[in-house]
Design a protein around this motif. Structure first.
Motif, mmCIF file in Angstrom:
data_model
loop_
_atom_site.group_PDB
_atom_site.id
_atom_site.type_symbol
_atom_site.label_atom_id
_atom_site.label_comp_id
_atom_site.label_asym_id
_atom_site.label_seq_id
_atom_site.Cartn_x
_atom_site.Cartn_y
_atom_site.Cartn_z
ATOM 1 N N THR A 1 0.143 10.607 7.218
ATOM 2 C CA THR A 1 -0.249 11.779 6.442
ATOM 3 C C THR A 1 -1.239 12.596 7.265
ATOM 4 O O THR A 1 -1.220 13.816 7.246
ATOM 5 C CB THR A 1 -0.852 11.382 5.075
ATOM 6 O OG1 THR A 1 -1.845 10.403 5.308
ATOM 7 C CG2 THR A 1 0.181 10.816 4.150
ATOM 8 N N TRP B 1 2.155 3.709 0.833
ATOM 9 C CA TRP B 1 1.083 4.394 1.573
ATOM 10 C C TRP B 1 0.826 3.581 2.842
ATOM 11 O O TRP B 1 0.625 2.353 2.763
ATOM 12 C CB TRP B 1 -0.138 4.451 0.661
ATOM 13 C CG TRP B 1 -1.343 5.103 1.236
ATOM 14 C CD1 TRP B 1 -1.435 6.359 1.745
ATOM 15 C CD2 TRP B 1 -2.645 4.525 1.323
ATOM 16 N NE1 TRP B 1 -2.722 6.607 2.148
ATOM 17 C CE2 TRP B 1 -3.487 5.502 1.899
ATOM 18 C CE3 TRP B 1 -3.198 3.290 0.976
ATOM 19 C CZ2 TRP B 1 -4.837 5.273 2.136
ATOM 20 C CZ3 TRP B 1 -4.539 3.072 1.204
ATOM 21 C CH2 TRP B 1 -5.342 4.056 1.774
ATOM 22 N N ASN C 1 1.188 6.320 -4.788
ATOM 23 C CA ASN C 1 1.313 7.247 -3.669
ATOM 24 C C ASN C 1 2.281 6.583 -2.699
ATOM 25 O O ASN C 1 1.994 5.475 -2.246
ATOM 26 C CB ASN C 1 -0.049 7.442 -2.982
ATOM 27 C CG ASN C 1 0.059 8.266 -1.715
ATOM 28 O OD1 ASN C 1 1.061 8.905 -1.463
ATOM 29 N ND2 ASN C 1 -0.991 8.240 -0.912
ATOM 30 N N PRO C 2 3.418 7.141 -2.366
ATOM 31 C CA PRO C 2 3.797 8.534 -2.546
ATOM 32 C C PRO C 2 4.711 8.824 -3.732
ATOM 33 O O PRO C 2 4.976 9.985 -4.031
ATOM 34 C CB PRO C 2 4.611 8.792 -1.273
ATOM 35 C CG PRO C 2 5.348 7.496 -1.051
ATOM 36 C CD PRO C 2 4.356 6.430 -1.463
ATOM 37 N N THR C 3 5.245 7.797 -4.423
ATOM 38 C CA THR C 3 6.415 8.056 -5.278
ATOM 39 C C THR C 3 6.073 8.674 -6.633
ATOM 40 O O THR C 3 6.963 9.165 -7.324
ATOM 41 C CB THR C 3 7.206 6.755 -5.539
ATOM 42 O OG1 THR C 3 6.367 5.866 -6.308
ATOM 43 C CG2 THR C 3 7.627 6.077 -4.254
ATOM 44 N N PHE D 1 1.803 13.707 -6.862
ATOM 45 C CA PHE D 1 2.819 13.956 -5.847
ATOM 46 C C PHE D 1 4.197 14.140 -6.479
ATOM 47 O O PHE D 1 4.580 13.388 -7.379
ATOM 48 C CB PHE D 1 2.888 12.786 -4.862
ATOM 49 C CG PHE D 1 1.579 12.531 -4.172
ATOM 50 C CD1 PHE D 1 1.029 13.476 -3.310
ATOM 51 C CD2 PHE D 1 0.878 11.356 -4.404
ATOM 52 C CE1 PHE D 1 -0.192 13.254 -2.683
ATOM 53 C CE2 PHE D 1 -0.343 11.126 -3.782
ATOM 54 C CZ PHE D 1 -0.879 12.078 -2.920
ATOM 55 N N TYR E 1 7.803 13.516 -5.379
ATOM 56 C CA TYR E 1 8.450 12.777 -4.295
ATOM 57 C C TYR E 1 9.951 13.032 -4.398
ATOM 58 O O TYR E 1 10.615 12.592 -5.337
ATOM 59 C CB TYR E 1 8.141 11.281 -4.416
ATOM 60 C CG TYR E 1 8.498 10.524 -3.163
ATOM 61 C CD1 TYR E 1 7.814 10.771 -1.966
ATOM 62 C CD2 TYR E 1 9.520 9.576 -3.155
ATOM 63 C CE1 TYR E 1 8.136 10.096 -0.800
ATOM 64 C CE2 TYR E 1 9.837 8.881 -1.989
ATOM 65 C CZ TYR E 1 9.137 9.151 -0.827
ATOM 66 O OH TYR E 1 9.443 8.482 0.330
ATOM 67 N N SER F 1 4.411 19.434 4.344
ATOM 68 C CA SER F 1 4.777 18.331 3.457
ATOM 69 C C SER F 1 4.663 17.044 4.274
ATOM 70 O O SER F 1 4.381 17.102 5.461
ATOM 71 C CB SER F 1 6.220 18.528 2.974
ATOM 72 O OG SER F 1 7.080 18.620 4.107
ATOM 73 N N GLY G 1 9.181 11.292 4.315
ATOM 74 C CA GLY G 1 9.211 9.925 3.789
ATOM 75 C C GLY G 1 9.124 8.855 4.861
ATOM 76 O O GLY G 1 8.698 7.728 4.577
ATOM 77 N N GLY H 1 12.831 10.357 1.849
ATOM 78 C CA GLY H 1 11.844 10.961 0.942
ATOM 79 C C GLY H 1 11.113 12.156 1.537
ATOM 80 O O GLY H 1 11.108 12.368 2.758
ATOM 81 N N ARG I 1 7.273 14.064 0.497
ATOM 82 C CA ARG I 1 6.166 14.110 -0.467
ATOM 83 C C ARG I 1 5.481 15.467 -0.464
ATOM 84 O O ARG I 1 5.136 15.993 0.587
ATOM 85 C CB ARG I 1 5.131 13.031 -0.136
ATOM 86 C CG ARG I 1 4.114 12.822 -1.239
ATOM 87 C CD ARG I 1 2.959 11.966 -0.785
ATOM 88 N NE ARG I 1 1.997 12.737 -0.015
ATOM 89 C CZ ARG I 1 0.832 12.281 0.452
ATOM 90 N NH1 ARG I 1 0.504 11.011 0.235
ATOM 91 N NH2 ARG I 1 0.015 13.051 1.143
ATOM 92 N N SER J 1 2.281 17.522 -2.456
ATOM 93 C CA SER J 1 1.145 17.341 -3.360
ATOM 94 C C SER J 1 1.073 18.507 -4.335
ATOM 95 O O SER J 1 1.184 19.663 -3.926
ATOM 96 C CB SER J 1 -0.148 17.286 -2.551
ATOM 97 O OG SER J 1 -1.254 17.433 -3.425
#
Ligand code: PLP
Length: 402
Positions: free
Chosen positions: A14, A123, A172-174, A322, A324, A358, A361, A369, A371, A373
């Motif tokens: 991230t 995460w 986080n993240p789903t 989030f 996702y 972004s 995933g 994926g 993610r 925010s």
């Protein structure tokens, strides 16, 4: 020569995504940062007042390595109210954010060679900390739309070396929020195999499915003696940079953390400790309510925009902040020789084409994926999502033409 363990780690993905956004911004591009794991809002006045008062009073000295006793007491009261399980000062450790709480827990419960079950997407700090402790992360894949593991899949991952399970709900993240039945089944399994549960609940203030957050110790009080419940003020009070977290656990874990913190960081920042103590004493909850309402609105409005995505299911986004997205179907429809093939390509394309940052995933161990925010300021978030939807919906036809 670096220690071998360092080669097992990469910097937080991230952080890398945000770095790419910063580079683009420095080059003069207008970037909307939907990669950040924090709500972009000023912290409450009560926290700021508490910090100023502590500074003006000249407070400057070390505290007990596991935190000021009145703060530990206040956290015990807060946790007792939110979990309906009784905690005292002897159960609570104040840490430098949830990150240190998780690492304390890891070092306290695992030995080198042990296995730790982690649900993936995850995460990335979670498996990194397991590796740093000399143990082995064992991943159990979870799938959309719920991203909640089946108990059979968890059981299948248990071996004689398994020592702990890491839970993270809200996730986080789903954005998954584990329901009571899932928490109880995991609790039963942990008791059956005598495993520790490290429960990262640092998004507990952000549950949008109409229910309050439920901790594993509330759903299954029987696991309390084998659970380290991790939380923080970072997200809840928008003070990620202040580094103030905590955990609640049986006294043995508290003693271990006391030793660990005394040799690593000493105490969490004393001014931050006083600031939070002041906040907990005087808060009327208005800031927390306002933040929740802002995020709730952002979620509802954001989901309405994301519903226009073709080939991408609307995320459930029950908790954390989030969205996702599962881009599996979209990626599968892109021509095989198209330049965009992976979620990393898509994250890069979105940054270049729409200025939206972004997190792919792949950062979370998931090849499909993406993610986003919804903690970004709403006036930036919604137009950014509109652009993103336009760009993703146009992708198939443009790639076919390429
Ligand atoms: N746990 C999860 C799941 C997170 O997403 C984060 C931060 O992004 C943390 C823990 C760390 O929180 P803190 O900033 O309090 O260390």
């Amino acid at each position: 020569m670096l220690a071998q363990r360092m080669s097992l780690l990469s910097e937080s993905g991230t952080a890398a995504a945000r770095e790419a956004a910063k580079v683009a911004a420095a080059a003069g591009r207008e970037i909307v940062d939907l990669a950040a794991g924090e709500v972009i809002i000023a912290p409450p006045k009560t926290v700021r007042d508490g910090a100023v008062a502590a500074i003006e009073a000249g407070i400057n000295r070390y505290t007990d390595s596991i935190g000021l006793i009145p703060l530990r007491e206040a956290v015990a009261v807060k946790l007792t109210a939110s979990t309906h399980v009784n905690w005292t000062v002897d159960n609570v450790v104040i840490t430098n954010g949830a990150k240190q709480a998780l690492f304390d827990a890891m070092l306290a419960v695992v030995d080198p060679g042990d296995e730790v079950i982690i649900f993936k997407p995850c995460w990335p700090t979670l498996p990194s900390q397991v590796l740093l402790a000399g143990a082995k992360p064992v991943f159990v894949d979870v799938k959309g739309p719920t991203y909640i593991p089946t108990i059979e899949s968890v059981r299948a991952a248990v071996t004689p070396k398994t020592k702990a399970i890491i839970l993270n709900s809200p996730n986080n993240p789903t954005g998954a929020v584990y329901d009571r039945a899932a928490l109880q089944a995991i609790g039963d399994l942990a008791i059956g195999y005598q495993l520790w549960i490290i429960s990262d609940e640092c998004y507990s203030s952000f549950v949008f499915n109409g229910h309050p957050h439920e901790s594993i110790v509330t759903a299954h009080p029987g696991v309390r003696s084998r659970t380290v419940l991790v939380n923080a003020f970072s997200k809840e009070l928008a003070i990620t940079g202040w580094r103030l977290g905590y955990f609640a656990a049986p006294p043995d874990i508290v003693s271990a953390a006391k030793k660990l913190q005394s040799h690593t960081t000493s105490n969490a920042n004393v001014i931050a400790q006083h600031a939070i103590l002041h906040h907990l004493k005087v808060t009327d909850g208005v800031f927390e309510k306002g933040m929740f309402e802002r995020l709730s609105r952002a979620r509802t409005d954001g989901l309405a925009i994301l519903a226009r995505l073709a080939d991408v299911p609307v995320p459930q986004a029950e908790g954390s902040f989030f969205f996702y997205l599962d881009l599996g179907k979209l990626l599968a429809k892109l021509p095989t020789r198209a330049p965009v093939k992976t979620v990393d390509d898509i994250a890069r394309l979105l940054l270049e084409e729409t200025g939206v940052a972004s997190v792919a995933g792949s950062t979370f161990g998931d090849p499909t994926g993406l993610r986003l925010s919804f903690g970004a300021p709403p006036e930036l978030l919604l137009p950014a999502l509109e652009k993103l939807v336009g760009s993703l919906n146009a992708l198939k036809s443009r790639q076919a033409a390429a």
